[in-house]
Design a protein around this motif. Structure first.
Motif, PDB file in Angstrom:
ATOM      1  N   GLY A 263       0.790  -1.241   0.000  1.00 46.22           N
ATOM      2  CA  GLY A 263       0.000   0.000   0.000  1.00 46.22           C
ATOM      3  C   GLY A 263       0.816   1.281   0.000  1.00 46.22           C
ATOM      4  O   GLY A 263       0.299   2.350   0.328  1.00 46.22           O
ATOM      5  N   LYS A 264       2.070   1.180  -0.412  1.00 44.51           N
ATOM      6  CA  LYS A 264       2.943   2.371  -0.403  1.00 44.51           C
ATOM      7  C   LYS A 264       2.392   3.514  -1.249  1.00 44.51           C
ATOM      8  O   LYS A 264       2.337   4.658  -0.809  1.00 44.51           O
ATOM      9  N   THR A 265       1.996   3.180  -2.483  1.00 49.15           N
ATOM     10  CA  THR A 265       1.563   4.240  -3.393  1.00 49.15           C
ATOM     11  C   THR A 265       0.229   4.837  -2.943  1.00 49.15           C
ATOM     12  O   THR A 265       0.046   6.063  -2.958  1.00 49.15           O
ATOM     13  N   THR A 266      -0.667   3.985  -2.486  1.00 47.85           N
ATOM     14  CA  THR A 266      -1.969   4.448  -1.992  1.00 47.85           C
ATOM     15  C   THR A 266      -1.775   5.370  -0.788  1.00 47.85           C
ATOM     16  O   THR A 266      -2.331   6.481  -0.735  1.00 47.85           O
ATOM     17  N   MET A 267      -0.955   4.930   0.164  1.00 50.17           N
ATOM     18  CA  MET A 267      -0.731   5.712   1.379  1.00 50.17           C
ATOM     19  C   MET A 267       0.023   7.003   1.066  1.00 50.17           C
ATOM     20  O   MET A 267      -0.328   8.077   1.559  1.00 50.17           O
ATOM     21  N   SER A 268       1.055   6.908   0.226  1.00 52.06           N
ATOM     22  CA  SER A 268       1.874   8.083  -0.081  1.00 52.06           C
ATOM     23  C   SER A 268       1.060   9.166  -0.792  1.00 52.06           C
ATOM     24  O   SER A 268       1.246  10.354  -0.519  1.00 52.06           O
ATOM     25  N   SER A 269       0.182   8.764  -1.696  1.00 55.62           N
ATOM     26  CA  SER A 269      -0.565   9.806  -2.400  1.00 55.62           C
ATOM     27  C   SER A 269      -1.573  10.457  -1.468  1.00 55.62           C
ATOM     28  O   SER A 269      -1.785  11.675  -1.533  1.00 55.62           O
ATOM     29  N   ALA A 270      -2.168   9.684  -0.563  1.00 56.85           N
ATOM     30  CA  ALA A 270      -3.086  10.279   0.431  1.00 56.85           C
ATOM     31  C   ALA A 270      -2.319  11.214   1.370  1.00 56.85           C
ATOM     32  O   ALA A 270      -2.798  12.303   1.711  1.00 56.85           O
ATOM     33  N   LEU A 271      -1.121  10.800   1.749  1.00 54.31           N
ATOM     34  CA  LEU A 271      -0.308  11.632   2.649  1.00 54.31           C
ATOM     35  C   LEU A 271       0.129  12.926   1.954  1.00 54.31           C
ATOM     36  O   LEU A 271       0.144  14.003   2.563  1.00 54.31           O
ATOM     37  N   ALA A 272       0.453  12.811   0.666  1.00 52.34           N
ATOM     38  CA  ALA A 272       0.857  14.001  -0.096  1.00 52.34           C
ATOM     39  C   ALA A 272      -0.297  14.999  -0.158  1.00 52.34           C
ATOM     40  O   ALA A 272      -0.105  16.212  -0.017  1.00 52.34           O
ATOM     41  N   GLU A 273      -1.486  14.469  -0.334  1.00 53.40           N
ATOM     42  CA  GLU A 273      -2.658  15.334  -0.387  1.00 53.40           C
ATOM     43  C   GLU A 273      -2.900  16.010   0.961  1.00 53.40           C
ATOM     44  O   GLU A 273      -3.213  17.202   1.014  1.00 53.40           O
ATOM     45  N   ALA A 274      -2.710  15.257   2.041  1.00 54.15           N
ATOM     46  CA  ALA A 274      -2.968  15.793   3.378  1.00 54.15           C
ATOM     47  C   ALA A 274      -1.913  16.807   3.820  1.00 54.15           C
ATOM     48  O   ALA A 274      -2.196  17.679   4.649  1.00 54.15           O
ATOM     49  N   THR A 275      -0.702  16.708   3.293  1.00 53.51           N
ATOM     50  CA  THR A 275       0.414  17.506   3.822  1.00 53.51           C
ATOM     51  C   THR A 275       0.992  18.514   2.835  1.00 53.51           C
ATOM     52  O   THR A 275       1.820  19.342   3.213  1.00 53.51           O
ATOM     53  N   GLN A 276       0.602  18.380   1.564  1.00 53.26           N
ATOM     54  CA  GLN A 276       1.207  19.186   0.496  1.00 53.26           C
ATOM     55  C   GLN A 276       2.682  18.836   0.268  1.00 53.26           C
ATOM     56  O   GLN A 276       3.393  19.585  -0.390  1.00 53.26           O
ATOM     57  N   LEU A 277       3.135  17.709   0.805  1.00 47.66           N
ATOM     58  CA  LEU A 277       4.474  17.247   0.435  1.00 47.66           C
ATOM     59  C   LEU A 277       4.378  16.637  -0.969  1.00 47.66           C
ATOM     60  O   LEU A 277       3.292  16.367  -1.470  1.00 47.66           O
ATOM     61  N   ARG A 278       5.553  16.433  -1.574  1.00 48.84           N
ATOM     62  CA  ARG A 278       5.605  15.942  -2.944  1.00 48.84           C
ATOM     63  C   ARG A 278       5.838  14.433  -2.955  1.00 48.84           C
ATOM     64  O   ARG A 278       6.785  13.955  -2.347  1.00 48.84           O
ATOM     65  N   HIS A 279       4.962  13.707  -3.640  1.00 44.13           N
ATOM     66  CA  HIS A 279       5.069  12.246  -3.701  1.00 44.13           C
ATOM     67  C   HIS A 279       5.893  11.826  -4.922  1.00 44.13           C
ATOM     68  O   HIS A 279       5.549  12.171  -6.040  1.00 44.13           O
TER      69      HIS A 279
END
Ligand code: ADP
Ligand code: MN
Length: 176
Positions: A20-36
């Protein structure tokens, strides 16, 4: 070292394929404005490989090319790196290393659904059973920045994203 001069932290999200790396990372990027940055995708797009591995049915990643490509971005900070390996990135790049873990039978079904069969399927499930990536992370990064977390259900994703987003928002650069 747990803190750095970076204005925004860099996070490595690693684990066996299908955890679930890609699923989690894209959700985290959306929540934090960090770059995935999805390293597998970057390798394909920019040809950062030495051809196709027939036996393992994947590209032979060129680790030097990948590291050169990412260096400036990592220096700046605020990047979520998503990849199923972690031992070839410079240790100094990351402020936190998150290892996703999934129940074997759940992982088997996810990979089968993705079309994995035979050795590719069993190798990846074995990789998860033996906690290969967690061991790799522990031997490559400082103990206090490596965290492993369960990724079996959608609730797990929600919880992991919330916890990491909290950690990101409390980030304070240390002057050096
Ligand atoms: P990875 O990037 O680690 O290979 P993906 O993010 O592509 O994994 O997820 C693989 C599949 O499993 C996708 O179909 C995704 O929707 C599903 N999935 C991933 N993590 C979870 C989870 N925690 N709970 C339920 N389904 C998940
Ligand atoms: Mn992925």
């Amino acid at each position: 070292m747990a803190q750095s001069w970076r204005k925004k932290p860099n996070i490595l999200v690693t684990g066996t394929p299908g955890t679930g790396k890609t699923t989690m990372s894209s959700a985290l990027a959306e929540a934090t404005q960090l770059r995935h940055v999805n390293v597998g995708e970057l390798v394909r797009q920019k040809n950062l490989h030495d051809g196709w591995d027939q036996e393992f049915d994947c590209y032979v990643i060129n680790e030097d090319l990948v590291c050169d490509e990412l260096e400036d971005m990592m220096e700046e900070g605020g990047v979520i790196v998503d990849y199923h390996g972690c031992d070839f990135f410079p240790e100094r790049w990351f402020d936190r290393v998150v290892v996703l873990q999934t129940d074997n039978t759940v992982l088997y079904d996810r990979l089968a659904r993705r079309g994995y069969t035979g050795a590719k399927l069993s190798n990846n499930v074995e990789c998860e059973i033996f906690q290969t990536i967690l061991e790799e992370a522990k031997s490559s990064y400082a103990e206090d920045i490596v965290v492993s977390t369960k990724s079996d259900t959608v609730e797990d994703i929600t919880r992991n994203v919330a916890e990491l987003a909290d950690w990101v928002s409390s980030w304070q650069p240390t002057s050096m």
